[in-house]
Design a protein around this motif. Structure first.
Motif, short mmCIF file in Angstrom:
data_model
loop_
_atom_site.label_atom_id
_atom_site.label_comp_id
_atom_site.label_asym_id
_atom_site.label_seq_id
_atom_site.Cartn_x
_atom_site.Cartn_y
_atom_site.Cartn_z
N ASP A 73 26.81 -9.13 54.26
CA ASP A 73 26.26 -10.45 54.54
C ASP A 73 26.84 -11.65 52.94
O ASP A 73 26.53 -11.43 51.98
N LEU A 74 27.57 -12.42 53.26
CA LEU A 74 28.05 -13.65 52.33
C LEU A 74 27.01 -14.61 52.48
O LEU A 74 27.74 -15.03 53.54
N PHE A 75 27.51 -15.65 51.38
CA PHE A 75 26.87 -16.61 51.51
C PHE A 75 28.70 -17.49 50.19
O PHE A 75 29.32 -16.88 49.54
N LEU A 76 28.79 -18.32 51.00
CA LEU A 76 29.59 -19.39 50.82
C LEU A 76 29.96 -21.03 50.15
O LEU A 76 29.85 -22.07 50.53
N PRO A 77 29.57 -20.84 49.37
CA PRO A 77 28.21 -22.30 48.32
C PRO A 77 29.52 -23.42 48.29
O PRO A 77 29.34 -24.30 48.97
N GLY A 78 30.90 -22.99 48.25
CA GLY A 78 32.62 -24.16 48.62
C GLY A 78 32.73 -24.43 49.69
O GLY A 78 33.27 -25.44 50.17
N ALA A 79 32.35 -24.54 50.74
CA ALA A 79 33.08 -24.53 51.94
C ALA A 79 31.91 -25.42 52.60
O ALA A 79 30.61 -25.97 52.89
N GLY A 80 32.85 -26.56 53.00
CA GLY A 80 32.42 -27.49 53.27
C GLY A 80 32.56 -27.93 55.81
O GLY A 80 32.22 -29.42 55.75
N SER A 81 32.80 -26.78 55.80
CA SER A 81 32.87 -27.23 56.91
C SER A 81 33.97 -25.45 57.69
O SER A 81 33.83 -24.45 56.75
N LEU A 82 33.78 -25.38 58.65
CA LEU A 82 33.45 -24.62 59.26
C LEU A 82 35.13 -23.77 59.06
O LEU A 82 36.10 -23.10 59.20
N LYS A 83 36.06 -24.63 59.06
CA LYS A 83 37.62 -24.57 58.61
C LYS A 83 37.56 -23.98 57.12
O LYS A 83 38.72 -22.67 56.88
N GLY A 84 37.00 -24.31 56.26
CA GLY A 84 37.35 -23.87 54.89
C GLY A 84 36.06 -22.12 54.82
O GLY A 84 37.32 -21.20 54.40
N LYS A 85 35.55 -22.54 55.86
CA LYS A 85 34.67 -20.90 55.69
C LYS A 85 36.04 -20.39 56.01
O LYS A 85 35.92 -18.94 55.62
N ARG A 86 36.64 -20.21 57.35
CA ARG A 86 37.38 -19.86 57.98
C ARG A 86 38.59 -19.28 56.61
O ARG A 86 39.00 -17.94 57.32
N GLN A 87 39.16 -19.68 56.15
CA GLN A 87 40.38 -19.50 55.45
C GLN A 87 39.83 -18.70 54.14
O GLN A 87 40.66 -17.49 53.94
N ILE A 88 38.51 -18.56 53.98
CA ILE A 88 37.94 -17.41 52.76
C ILE A 88 37.80 -16.54 53.79
O ILE A 88 38.75 -15.58 52.78
N LEU A 89 37.24 -16.79 54.66
CA LEU A 89 36.96 -14.81 55.76
C LEU A 89 37.54 -14.34 55.56
O LEU A 89 38.65 -13.54 55.21
#
Length: 93
Positions: free
Chosen positions: A9-25
């Protein structure tokens, strides 16, 4: 034969969009796959920008090998500055 399943289970504090989240993941999941040859998938919180749950599954005849692989996975997640680990659960079957 042993099966290990990790739920992370992760928290992504810097993700400002779903696209940003997907890149990190994608980066994390690709590193896990490359280093451990495990199956990895995002399994929950797909529509939330700053939350993610990924599952990792591995099969081996040697439980010690699975434990080493889990250690590698844990380090990959902990060393990523873009995410905070909320929970890391491991089940053996």
């Amino acid at each position: 034969m042993f099966v290990a399943v990790c739920i992370i289970d992760l928290f992504l504090p810097g993700a400002g969009s779903l696209k940003g989240k997907r890149q990190i993941l994608k980066s994390i999941m690709d590193r896990i796959k490359a280093r451990t040859n495990a199956s990895v998938a995002e399994t929950d919180a797909q529509e939330l920008w700053q939350r993610a749950v990924i599952a990792v599954a591995m099969v081996s005849g040697d439980k010690a090998l699975l434990e080493r692989q889990i250690g590698i996975i844990r380090r990959i997640v902990e060393d990523n500055a873009e995410v905070e680990q909320v929970d890391f659960t491991v089940e053996y079957r």
